[in-house]
Design an enzyme around this catalytic site. Structure first.
Site, mmCIF file in Angstrom:
data_model
loop_
_atom_site.group_PDB
_atom_site.id
_atom_site.type_symbol
_atom_site.label_atom_id
_atom_site.label_comp_id
_atom_site.label_asym_id
_atom_site.label_seq_id
_atom_site.Cartn_x
_atom_site.Cartn_y
_atom_site.Cartn_z
ATOM 1 N N ARG A 102 -26.448 26.536 -16.655
ATOM 2 C CA ARG A 102 -26.194 27.983 -16.730
ATOM 3 C C ARG A 102 -25.101 28.291 -15.710
ATOM 4 N NH1 ARG A 102 -30.317 32.966 -16.926
ATOM 5 N NH2 ARG A 102 -30.167 32.283 -19.085
ATOM 6 N N HIS A 129 -24.354 32.327 -25.386
ATOM 7 C CA HIS A 129 -25.731 31.969 -25.028
ATOM 8 C C HIS A 129 -26.397 31.381 -26.274
ATOM 9 C CE1 HIS A 129 -29.355 31.831 -22.866
ATOM 10 N NE2 HIS A 129 -29.632 33.107 -22.696
ATOM 11 N N GLN A 132 -30.299 31.083 -26.842
ATOM 12 C CA GLN A 132 -30.922 32.372 -27.116
ATOM 13 C C GLN A 132 -30.810 32.701 -28.609
ATOM 14 O OE1 GLN A 132 -32.546 34.576 -24.855
ATOM 15 N NE2 GLN A 132 -33.183 35.375 -26.833
ATOM 16 N N ASP A 224 -29.068 44.357 -25.409
ATOM 17 C CA ASP A 224 -29.100 43.550 -24.180
ATOM 18 C C ASP A 224 -28.631 44.452 -23.037
ATOM 19 O OD1 ASP A 224 -29.178 41.441 -22.355
ATOM 20 O OD2 ASP A 224 -27.263 40.584 -22.992
ATOM 21 N N CYS A 264 -32.998 39.964 -25.597
ATOM 22 C CA CYS A 264 -33.134 38.601 -25.046
ATOM 23 C C CYS A 264 -33.927 38.594 -23.749
ATOM 24 C CB CYS A 264 -31.754 38.002 -24.836
ATOM 25 S SG CYS A 264 -30.734 38.950 -23.702
ATOM 26 N N ARG A 292 -37.883 30.714 -27.408
ATOM 27 C CA ARG A 292 -36.903 29.923 -26.648
ATOM 28 C C ARG A 292 -37.414 28.492 -26.510
ATOM 29 N NH1 ARG A 292 -33.189 32.258 -23.177
ATOM 30 N NH2 ARG A 292 -32.597 30.098 -22.839
HETATM 31 N N1 CP Z 1 -32.941 35.453 -22.018
HETATM 32 C C1 CP Z 1 -32.724 34.646 -20.971
HETATM 33 O O1 CP Z 1 -31.869 33.753 -20.983
HETATM 34 O O2 CP Z 1 -33.523 34.899 -19.882
HETATM 35 P P1 CP Z 1 -33.357 34.263 -18.430
HETATM 36 O O3 CP Z 1 -32.099 34.825 -17.832
HETATM 37 O O4 CP Z 1 -34.585 34.708 -17.677
HETATM 38 O O5 CP Z 1 -33.277 32.784 -18.551
HETATM 39 N N1 NVA Z 2 -26.067 39.249 -21.004
HETATM 40 C C1 NVA Z 2 -27.069 38.859 -20.023
HETATM 41 C C2 NVA Z 2 -28.049 37.934 -20.643
HETATM 42 C C3 NVA Z 2 -29.146 37.475 -19.739
HETATM 43 C C4 NVA Z 2 -30.074 36.477 -20.384
HETATM 44 C C5 NVA Z 2 -26.396 38.231 -18.825
HETATM 45 O O1 NVA Z 2 -25.470 37.440 -19.009
HETATM 46 O O2 NVA Z 2 -26.786 38.551 -17.709
#
Ligand code: CP
Ligand code: NVA
Length: 305
Positions: A102, A129, A132, A224, A264, A292
């Site tokens: 990530r 993502h 997701q 989101d 998400c 997930r």
């Molecule tokens: N939706 C998602 O990726 O959640 P986290 O940021 O908690 O991993």
């Molecule tokens: N768009 C959000 C998604 C988190 C899972 C971010 O990038 O923070």
């Protein structure tokens, strides 16, 4: 060897195969447990940003499949700071069977993959993502029994989650509408990619400003956060632009009666989604979170066996 960096890298058949496998693995897990398909394999999980779902769902997915997972926190390995990404990638490849990362800049997950001798999975970047979106498609499939021809409307920021949803819809045959305020559209390159992918499935892609027009006919409403991780300094400006794009009971009532509402997570209740909707009869947000784990089991099995 394949990586899992973007849904654009996968064909419709490959994605459908993974979704089918996810359903089978979910059923097996519900009926008592999974076969140890990943016995002896370890996933390194590299995080530059916080996480609840990605961290725990990947960790549990590996454990359920007889493997192991290592959490490497944002401060631990200092991606590109303490050590060059190319070196980190080559070192990790000597220890583990797969890497999930990530990151902030999408280029960084691409660079990890470029130097890796083991599969790299994108656990969210500033561009997309994909894990997701796989969980989301699994959730929609469970609810409607099919994906093709459904109308999905994304309301809010044209961010990483929106990009992967566009790609998922374009590959799997859902019509995609996005309603976002001016200045917060999907990135032009993502839209162009989505439009090219859509030629095969013949779906329609619409970008509109009016969220009310956008949700008409929708079987799926998705939203989101207005402020993604890494955009904290823009928070004040964004909180001024986005209130008309809140998913509330009024907006949900303007969609199809069987509409499901997706997010998400993490959710900012009272901002992009109200409590009434998040906890209401149309919401599937916790099924998504659970899925997930199931979707990622399928991704891991396809990459590692
Ligand atoms: N939706 C998602 O990726 O959640 P986290 O940021 O908690 O991993
Ligand atoms: N768009 C959000 C998604 C988190 C899972 C971010 O990038 O923070």
């Amino acid at each position: 060897m394949r990586h899992f960096l973007s849904l654009a890298d996968y064909t419709q058949d490959e994605l459908l195969d993974m979704l089918k496998l996810a359903i089978d693995l979910k059923q097996a897990w519900q009926q008592g447990g999974n076969e140890p398909l990943l016995r002896g394999k370890t996933l390194a999980m590299v995080f530059q940003k916080p996480s609840l779902r990605t961290r725990v769902s990947f960790d549990m997915a590996m454990r359920h499949l007889g493997g192991d997972a290592l959490y490497l926190s944002p401060n631990e390995i200092g991606l590109g700071k303490r050590e060059a990404i190319s070196d980190i990638s080559r070192v990790l490849s000597r220890y583990v069977e797969a890497v999930m990362a990530r990151v902030f800049a999408h280029e960084h997950v691409l660079e990890l993959a470029r130097y890796s001798a083991v599969p790299v999975i994108n656990g969210l970047s500033d561009f997309n993502h994909p894990c997701q979106a796989m969980a989301d498609m699994l959730t929609i499939l469970e609810r409607f029994g099919d994906l093709k021809g459904l109308n999905l409307t994304y309301v809010g920021d044209g961010n990483n989650v929106a990009v992967s949803l566009l790609f998922a819809c374009a590959r799997l045959g859902l019509n995609f509408t996005i309603a976002s305020p001016e200045g917060y559209d999907l990135p032009a390159n993502a839209l162009a990619m989505g439009e090219e992918m859509a030629q095969e499935t013949g779906i329609t892609i619409r970008q509109v400003r009016d969220p009310h027009e956008a949700v008409r006919g929708a079987q799926v409403i998705y939203t989101d956060t207005w402020v993604s991780m890494g955009q904290e300094e823009e928070a004040e400006m964004r909180k001024k632009a986005f209130p008309p794009y809140q998913v509330n009971e009024q907006l949900v009532s303007e969609a199809e009666p069987e509409v499901i509402v997706m997010h998400c997570l993490p959710a900012h209740r009272g901002h992009e989604i109200t409590d009434q909707v998040a906890d209401g009869p149309h919401s599937v947000i916790f099924d998504q979170a659970e899925n997930r784990m199931h979707a990622q089991k399928a991704i891991l099995v396809r990459l590692l066996t």
